[in-house]
Design a protein around this motif. Structure first.
Motif, PDB file in Angstrom:
ATOM      1  N   UNK A  96       0.816  -1.216   0.000  1.00  0.00           N
ATOM      2  CA  UNK A  96       0.000   0.000   0.000  1.00  0.00           C
ATOM      3  C   UNK A  96       0.856   1.275   0.000  1.00  0.00           C
ATOM      4  N   UNK A  97       1.766   1.396  -0.967  1.00  0.00           N
ATOM      5  CA  UNK A  97       2.637   2.574  -0.982  1.00  0.00           C
ATOM      6  C   UNK A  97       1.911   3.846  -1.403  1.00  0.00           C
ATOM      7  N   UNK A  98       2.352   4.953  -0.847  1.00  0.00           N
ATOM      8  CA  UNK A  98       1.916   6.263  -1.319  1.00  0.00           C
ATOM      9  C   UNK A  98       2.637   6.639  -2.607  1.00  0.00           C
ATOM     10  N   UNK A  99       3.829   6.034  -2.797  1.00  0.00           N
ATOM     11  CA  UNK A  99       4.632   6.360  -3.970  1.00  0.00           C
ATOM     12  C   UNK A  99       5.632   5.235  -4.228  1.00  0.00           C
ATOM     13  N   UNK A 100       5.790   4.855  -5.500  1.00  0.00           N
ATOM     14  CA  UNK A 100       6.812   3.897  -5.908  1.00  0.00           C
ATOM     15  C   UNK A 100       7.808   4.631  -6.798  1.00  0.00           C
ATOM     16  N   UNK A 101       9.085   4.524  -6.460  1.00  0.00           N
ATOM     17  CA  UNK A 101      10.148   5.169  -7.224  1.00  0.00           C
ATOM     18  C   UNK A 101      10.763   4.150  -8.172  1.00  0.00           C
ATOM     19  N   UNK A 102      10.757   4.473  -9.472  1.00  0.00           N
ATOM     20  CA  UNK A 102      11.120   3.507 -10.503  1.00  0.00           C
ATOM     21  C   UNK A 102      12.146   4.096 -11.460  1.00  0.00           C
ATOM     22  N   UNK A 103      13.199   3.319 -11.748  1.00  0.00           N
ATOM     23  CA  UNK A 103      14.059   3.609 -12.887  1.00  0.00           C
ATOM     24  C   UNK A 103      13.439   2.889 -14.076  1.00  0.00           C
ATOM     25  N   UNK A 104      12.868   3.601 -15.036  1.00  0.00           N
ATOM     26  CA  UNK A 104      12.108   2.935 -16.103  1.00  0.00           C
ATOM     27  C   UNK A 104      12.999   2.240 -17.113  1.00  0.00           C
ATOM     28  N   UNK A 105      12.474   1.183 -17.692  1.00  0.00           N
ATOM     29  CA  UNK A 105      13.160   0.452 -18.745  1.00  0.00           C
ATOM     30  C   UNK A 105      12.180  -0.487 -19.407  1.00  0.00           C
ATOM     31  N   UNK A 106      12.499  -0.989 -20.595  1.00  0.00           N
ATOM     32  CA  UNK A 106      11.576  -1.884 -21.288  1.00  0.00           C
ATOM     33  C   UNK A 106      11.293  -3.152 -20.503  1.00  0.00           C
ATOM     34  N   UNK A 107      12.229  -3.583 -19.657  1.00  0.00           N
ATOM     35  CA  UNK A 107      12.021  -4.808 -18.899  1.00  0.00           C
ATOM     36  C   UNK A 107      10.955  -4.704 -17.831  1.00  0.00           C
ATOM     37  N   UNK A 108      10.753  -3.503 -17.275  1.00  0.00           N
ATOM     38  CA  UNK A 108       9.762  -3.361 -16.204  1.00  0.00           C
ATOM     39  C   UNK A 108       8.546  -2.543 -16.616  1.00  0.00           C
ATOM     40  N   UNK A 109       8.489  -2.141 -17.864  1.00  0.00           N
ATOM     41  CA  UNK A 109       7.423  -1.234 -18.298  1.00  0.00           C
ATOM     42  C   UNK A 109       6.030  -1.810 -18.057  1.00  0.00           C
ATOM     43  N   UNK A 110       5.822  -3.067 -18.432  1.00  0.00           N
ATOM     44  CA  UNK A 110       4.485  -3.647 -18.306  1.00  0.00           C
ATOM     45  C   UNK A 110       4.060  -3.727 -16.845  1.00  0.00           C
ATOM     46  N   UNK A 111       4.966  -4.185 -15.978  1.00  0.00           N
ATOM     47  CA  UNK A 111       4.623  -4.309 -14.561  1.00  0.00           C
ATOM     48  C   UNK A 111       4.327  -2.944 -13.946  1.00  0.00           C
ATOM     49  N   UNK A 112       5.137  -1.959 -14.291  1.00  0.00           N
ATOM     50  CA  UNK A 112       4.958  -0.617 -13.719  1.00  0.00           C
ATOM     51  C   UNK A 112       3.649   0.004 -14.205  1.00  0.00           C
ATOM     52  N   UNK A 113       3.340  -0.149 -15.473  1.00  0.00           N
ATOM     53  CA  UNK A 113       2.085   0.402 -15.990  1.00  0.00           C
ATOM     54  C   UNK A 113       0.882  -0.290 -15.354  1.00  0.00           C
ATOM     55  N   UNK A 114       1.002  -1.572 -15.069  1.00  0.00           N
ATOM     56  CA  UNK A 114      -0.086  -2.289 -14.396  1.00  0.00           C
ATOM     57  C   UNK A 114      -0.288  -1.747 -12.990  1.00  0.00           C
ATOM     58  N   UNK A 115       0.795  -1.514 -12.274  1.00  0.00           N
ATOM     59  CA  UNK A 115       0.693  -0.929 -10.932  1.00  0.00           C
ATOM     60  C   UNK A 115      -0.041   0.406 -10.981  1.00  0.00           C
ATOM     61  N   UNK A 116       0.315   1.220 -11.958  1.00  0.00           N
ATOM     62  CA  UNK A 116      -0.328   2.530 -12.082  1.00  0.00           C
ATOM     63  C   UNK A 116      -1.815   2.379 -12.358  1.00  0.00           C
TER      64      UNK A 116
END
Length: 293
Positions: A96-116
């Motif tokens: 239940x984070x208020x904020x996730x800090x991410x270094x973006x890259x093609x490898x994590x793009x799908x997972x990060x967009x799903x979180x959003x």
């Protein structure tokens, strides 16, 4: 056997990022998903350098989850949420984070967009260059209400860079090959923050023709580069003996980084630059005790 840990999976991800982005990537920090609360109390980070930034800002108490590869003692007891290329959506959301800090890259793009999409506030922070790294510190500082602390970190790094550049003016520029891995041979090419800091330290990066920031370099090109110094920044020695025995490389002076400070694009870059300068210019006179650092 080396004890420092620079996860090879992260190195592979960096190679993939630079291969995918033949053109300069978008470097500005930006948010995905819902807007974070005005006062952020729960933070998850997906790479160690961003964890280091949060801690350096004096906001370590907000951290509730970190990456698999985080080794800072301040986060030793925190939940692990995966790595740069394989973050666990379930673990992140469950914290239940208020904020996730991410270094973006093609490898994590799908997972990060799903979180959003499921309602997790995300701050994307490219870390390709020194300028990116400093801008990321400012962006994290703003998000966490630590603007003054962030600016102090930025100015500290810039001050160190200026001081090292000045010291380097009186030294001969060595030809340097900066190695991240030996099998395959992966080197710091143009656009990497190591390439920038080599210039700050008064060195010539012999892999400036590599074509990408984290480049797989042929052994033939390495031999032809004729380095005077080889900086070993690899996490394991597999393949090192073969490379070290090559013509021209066997005549170079080989050095190892004393810490991970130069390998994480975060607040430790200034210290890493000082360590790099000392390795490349061992005969350089150290500043007097009264000289500002």
């Amino acid at each position: 056997m080396k004890t420092r840990l620079v996860p090879f999976v992260l190195l592979a991800a960096l190679c993939l990022v630079t291969a995918v982005h033949a053109a300069p990537p978008q470097s500005a920090p930006r948010f995905l998903g819902p807007k974070p609360p005005e006062k952020v109390k729960r933070v998850v980070t997906l790479v160690p350098s961003l964890t280091e930034t949060v801690i350096a800002l004096g906001a370590g108490s907000t951290l509730v989850g970190v990456s698999t590869y985080d080794e800072a003692k301040e986060v030793a007891g925190l939940p692990r949420v995966g790595g740069f290329v394989n973050p666990s959506i379930e673990r992140v959301v469950g914290l239940e984070p208020d904020l996730v800090l991410v270094q973006p890259g093609p490898g994590n793009q799908r997972a990060v967009e799903t979180m959003a999409r499921v309602g997790v506030p995300i701050l994307l922070l490219p870390l390709h260059t020194v300028a990116d790294t400093l801008e990321a510190m400012r962006a994290v500082g703003k998000a966490l209400g630590k603007q003054k602390e962030a600016e102090a970190l930025v100015q500290g790094i810039e001050s160190t860079r200026a001081r090292i550049r000045e010291r380097a003016k009186g030294s001969q520029a060595p030809r340097v090959l900066f190695v991240y891995g030996f099998e395959p041979l992966v080197v710091a090419g143009p656009g990497s923050f190591a390439d920038e800091l080599l210039r700050d330290a008064g060195a010539i990066n012999v892999a400036s023709d590599a074509g990408s920031a984290y480049a797989v370099y042929s052994l033939e090109r390495a031999v032809g580069s004729r380095p005077e110094v080889v900086v070993d920044a690899a996490d394991v020695d597999v393949g090192k003996d073969k490379v070290a025995a090559l013509p021209s490389l066997s005549q170079a002076r080989w050095v190892e980084l004393p810490s991970m400070a130069l390998l994480q694009p975060g607040p430790s870059l200034g210290r890493g630059l000082e360590e790099l300068f000392a390795l490349l210019h061992p005969a350089a006179k150290k500043p007097d005790a009264g000289t500002p650092r």
